[in-house]
Design a protein around this motif. Structure first.
Motif, mmCIF file in Angstrom:
data_model
loop_
_atom_site.group_PDB
_atom_site.id
_atom_site.type_symbol
_atom_site.label_atom_id
_atom_site.label_comp_id
_atom_site.label_asym_id
_atom_site.label_seq_id
_atom_site.Cartn_x
_atom_site.Cartn_y
_atom_site.Cartn_z
ATOM 1 N N ALA A 12 0.839 -1.133 0.022
ATOM 2 C CA ALA A 12 0.092 -0.097 -0.092
ATOM 3 C C ALA A 12 0.793 1.312 0.002
ATOM 4 O O ALA A 12 0.543 2.168 -0.666
ATOM 5 N N ASP A 13 2.061 1.275 0.751
ATOM 6 C CA ASP A 13 2.841 2.393 0.799
ATOM 7 C C ASP A 13 3.868 2.507 -0.412
ATOM 8 O O ASP A 13 4.285 3.502 -0.646
ATOM 9 N N LEU A 14 4.038 1.226 -1.391
ATOM 10 C CA LEU A 14 4.743 1.646 -2.461
ATOM 11 C C LEU A 14 3.785 2.076 -3.565
ATOM 12 O O LEU A 14 4.575 2.409 -4.760
ATOM 13 N N GLU A 15 2.501 2.251 -3.368
ATOM 14 C CA GLU A 15 1.928 2.575 -4.361
ATOM 15 C C GLU A 15 1.922 4.154 -4.664
ATOM 16 O O GLU A 15 1.706 4.576 -3.595
ATOM 17 N N ARG A 20 10.420 3.251 -6.968
ATOM 18 C CA ARG A 20 10.235 2.282 -5.760
ATOM 19 C C ARG A 20 11.961 1.818 -5.947
ATOM 20 O O ARG A 20 12.324 1.466 -6.780
ATOM 21 N N TRP A 21 12.242 1.394 -4.701
ATOM 22 C CA TRP A 21 13.576 0.586 -4.460
ATOM 23 C C TRP A 21 13.157 -0.697 -3.802
ATOM 24 O O TRP A 21 12.355 -0.943 -2.840
ATOM 25 N N TYR A 87 12.232 -2.032 1.224
ATOM 26 C CA TYR A 87 10.995 -1.742 0.432
ATOM 27 C C TYR A 87 10.928 -0.184 0.501
ATOM 28 O O TYR A 87 10.401 -0.004 1.552
ATOM 29 N N ALA A 88 11.291 0.558 -0.461
ATOM 30 C CA ALA A 88 10.997 1.934 -0.468
ATOM 31 C C ALA A 88 10.422 2.605 -1.612
ATOM 32 O O ALA A 88 10.362 1.850 -2.804
ATOM 33 N N VAL A 96 8.694 6.860 1.704
ATOM 34 C CA VAL A 96 8.260 5.915 2.732
ATOM 35 C C VAL A 96 9.251 4.389 2.627
ATOM 36 O O VAL A 96 9.829 4.284 1.493
ATOM 37 N N VAL A 97 9.500 3.926 3.517
ATOM 38 C CA VAL A 97 10.490 2.878 3.572
ATOM 39 C C VAL A 97 10.097 1.790 4.771
ATOM 40 O O VAL A 97 9.645 2.070 5.442
#
Length: 365
Positions: A12-15, A20-21, A87-88, A96-97
């Protein structure tokens, strides 16, 4: 902190906007396991994996999974000593990470035992600070591009080497033996079995065992020193196995010479320590019976067990001690076996010892 959660917790936070990392040593999947993440990634996103050829040989990572990211124009690079899982998503002014233990794999997706066994933990969401982003960029700068053709070539060569190694090692293992040596006096124990206690078995209960001679007495220490001295004497004939104290590998042709040396060791132990055992036997027996009584009382109290009277059992325990000590106490427990090394792992300690055993000189007949 999210215990029992995998990388899908971060989706949800990667969207959203920004790069993206995805940092994970291993990357693999079934047909649909990565789909939720693949729906989010965009050209210019970055995936960093360990990417060693053995990862693909042993299917910890898969070319198919990596190709799914490449098909979406995700930049993919590899760093051979990678262990981090990050995952960031970066965006102007922050981001966010998520951090955790979950690899970007099928096992790491849910992160609990429903997802094929691994129990993971994830921490987040956290603010992706300029310092954190700088560390990701520095790691990326030290990594190298993912070259599938080059890695596939390395995997092929590694597979051929492993097959040759397995054949060679298998042939060598057939002409070697393992050897484990111990003194009977240091190993003997009396188990308080339900039949001996005169009670029905208790399901799922471990019954205590009491050693006749504990390792902290002077006699045991001297026996161990003698054993270690004998093991050093074995070195011309046998190879110790790293990480397995007392375990050796020897060529079959050296077995007779090893057995002659062990018989000599047994006579030496009897000559050097026999008088000490005779002098200390009453004290050793008294300490054994004290430990036996304590174990019996603790067991019956913990399990509310109804057993034969303690006085009867002490008489029989005393007789068991006398019988064990009276029957060749300095005998050696010698176990020869067949080595079963990991044929596909050149760094397996047992495999290394099998190979080294073939370089030992053979004794003169």
């Amino acid at each position: 902190m999210h215990i029992g959660s995998g990388w899908q917790t971060a989706l949800a936070d990667l969207e959203g906007p920004g790069r993206r990392w995805l940092v994970s040593p291993w990357v693999n999947s079934g047909d649909t396991d990565l789909q939720g993440l693949l729906n989010l990634v965009r050209p210019g996103d970055r995936l960093l994996l360990r990417g060693r050829p053995e990862d693909f040989l042993h299917r910890m990572s898969s070319f198919g999974a990596v190709e799914q990211f490449l098909a979406r124009q995700v930049e993919v690079q590899r760093f051979s000593h990678l262990h981090a899982k990050v995952y960031a998503r970066e965006e102007p002014g922050g981001g966010v990470v998520w951090l955790g233990s979950a690899n970007l794999t099928r096992r790491g997706r849910q992160g609990d035992t429903r997802a094929h066994g691994n129990y993971e933990a994830m921490s987040g969401p956290h603010l992706l600070t300029p310092t954190g982003l700088g560390q990701l960029q520095a790691l990326w700068a030290r990594s190298v591009p993912f070259d599938r053709a080059a890695i596939e070539g390395q995997v092929g060569r590694l597979r051929e080497e492993r097959e040759e190694y397995a054949t060679l090692l298998g042939e060598q293992a057939l002409t070697t033996l393992t050897l484990q040596v111990g003194f009977k006096l240091l190993n003997g124990q009396l188990t308080l079995s339900p039949k001996w206690l005169g009670m029905p078995p208790l399901p799922g209960v471990t019954y205590p065992a009491v050693k006749f001679v504990t390792g902290d007495v002077d006699l045991a220490r001297r026996l161990r020193r003698l054993k270690h001295r004998a093991q050093r004497g074995l070195r011309p004939l046998a190879v110790p196995v790293d990480g397995s104290p007392g375990l050796h590998v020897l060529p079959v042709t050296n077995r007779d010479a090893v057995e002659r040396g062990l018989r000599s060791l047994q006579r030496q132990a009897q000559d050097e320590l026999g008088p000490q055992l005779d002098a200390q036997r009453p004290g050793l027996k008294a300490r054994f019976l004290e430990r036996f009584e304590a174990a019996f009382l603790e067991f019956t109290r913990a399990h509310r067990a109804q057993a034969r009277p303690l006085a009867e059992l002490l008489v029989e325990a005393s007789e068991a001690f006398d019988a064990y000590i009276g029957q060749d106490p300095f005998a050696l427990a010698v176990r020869f076996g067949v080595p079963l090394p990991n044929l596909h792992d050149p760094y397996d300690p047992l495999a290394q010892s099998v190979i080294q055993a073939h370089t030992l000189p053979r004794p003169l007949r």
